[in-house]
Design a protein around this motif. Structure first.
Motif, PDB file in Angstrom:
ATOM      1  N   VAL A 187     -24.739 -18.507   3.385  1.00  0.00           N
ATOM      2  CA  VAL A 187     -23.310 -18.464   3.688  1.00  0.00           C
ATOM      3  C   VAL A 187     -23.132 -18.298   5.192  1.00  0.00           C
ATOM      4  O   VAL A 187     -23.632 -17.337   5.781  1.00  0.00           O
ATOM      5  N   ASN A 188     -22.442 -19.238   5.810  1.00  0.00           N
ATOM      6  CA  ASN A 188     -22.142 -19.180   7.235  1.00  0.00           C
ATOM      7  C   ASN A 188     -20.685 -19.553   7.460  1.00  0.00           C
ATOM      8  O   ASN A 188     -19.997 -20.000   6.531  1.00  0.00           O
ATOM      9  N   ALA A 189     -20.213 -19.356   8.669  1.00  0.00           N
ATOM     10  CA  ALA A 189     -18.818 -19.667   8.981  1.00  0.00           C
ATOM     11  C   ALA A 189     -18.723 -20.450  10.282  1.00  0.00           C
ATOM     12  O   ALA A 189     -19.565 -20.322  11.171  1.00  0.00           O
ATOM     13  N   ILE A 190     -17.673 -21.240  10.353  1.00  0.00           N
ATOM     14  CA  ILE A 190     -17.278 -21.891  11.602  1.00  0.00           C
ATOM     15  C   ILE A 190     -15.957 -21.260  12.033  1.00  0.00           C
ATOM     16  O   ILE A 190     -15.020 -21.166  11.240  1.00  0.00           O
ATOM     17  N   ALA A 191     -15.894 -20.812  13.278  1.00  0.00           N
ATOM     18  CA  ALA A 191     -14.655 -20.280  13.840  1.00  0.00           C
ATOM     19  C   ALA A 191     -14.128 -21.300  14.846  1.00  0.00           C
ATOM     20  O   ALA A 191     -14.519 -21.284  16.017  1.00  0.00           O
TER      21      ALA A 191
END
Length: 256
Positions: A187-191
């Protein structure tokens, strides 16, 4: 190492995929051989995007309202009925609300938190069986949460619920990234920083002047966000989890 960024043959789900960043990511997936399901609340807009992307590759639209638990459950059930395995989930659906602090309404706060945080968590939960089924030893399934640089630095706007919700998304990404990696789901995120979209349309009258304010000298474009999403979905990022990437042309780095 020739196939580090190959996502051909995977199955993806992109929420809020009919326009803006969601549509940019969906197009990047479809053009690179990913069977891509997109969802949005406005069916006419959703089908227009599906018709466009289906000329390039596999794109399927499922209308839904993810602002309610009933909508989350119904959408997850529809995806699970169609696909035993989901390799990529992009939690992009979101909303914002702006008002001065003295008059900021509870309804605006709840609407923003419910869609931006609550639905993201529970859709991930409901699709975990399909994500676990898609995981391979050297290439885990992926969840990509779309946060915002407004959740990293002061936004200089009165979007209090939005900035708080995106900070929550970033922390939830770290929490889920650690908890789900042993189960084969990274699980990763892009901001994202400033990308042209319906949400930012009111600020685009001076696009070139705004772009010049960023260290990279321009605003974000479709290739920027699609390329980052492809990286986070491919073998190249198999050892990356719980992280938030500020995709912002250097705005956070230059914020002091």
């Amino acid at each position: 190492m020739k196939n580090l960024f190959d996502v051909n043959g995977k199955v993806a789900v992109v929420t809020g995929g009919s326009r803006g960043i969601g549509a940019m990511i969906a197009r990047g997936f479809v053009e690179n051989g990913v069977k891509t399901y997109i969802t949005a609340r406005r069916e006419e807009e959703l089908q227009a995007t599906v018709s466009e992307l289906a000329q390039i590759g596999q794109c399927i639209g499922i209308p839904s309202d993810l602002s309610t638990m009933d909508g989350v459950i119904a959408f997850a059930a529809a995806v699970s009925a169609a696909e035993e395995k989901v390799h990529i989930l992009v939690n992009n659906a979101g909303t914002t609300w702006g008002a001065d602090i003295d008059v900021f309404p509870e309804s605006g706060w709840d609407k923003t938190m419910d869609l931006n945080v609550k639905s993201l968590f529970f859709l991930t939960q409901k699709l975990l069986p399909a994500l676990r089924s898609a995981s391979a030893k050297d290439d885990p399934a992926r969840v990509i949460n779309i946060g915002s640089i407004n959740g990293l630095t002061h936004p200089h706007m009165n979007n209090y619920a939005y900035s708080a919700s995106k900070a929550a998304v970033h922390h939830l990404t770290r929490h889920l990234g650690a908890d789900l990696a042993p189960q084969g789901v990274n699980v990763n995120a892009i901001a994202p920083g400033f990308f042209p979209s319906k949400m930012t349309a009111h600020l685009l009258d001076h696009e070139s002047e705004m772009g010049a304010l960023f260290p990279c000298g321009r605003l974000g474009n479709a290739e920027d966000v699609a390329g980052t999403a492809i990286y986070l979905s491919a073998r190249a990022s198999a050892w990356l989890t719980g992280q938030t990437i500020a995709l912002d042309g250097g705005a956070v780095a230059a914020s002091g």
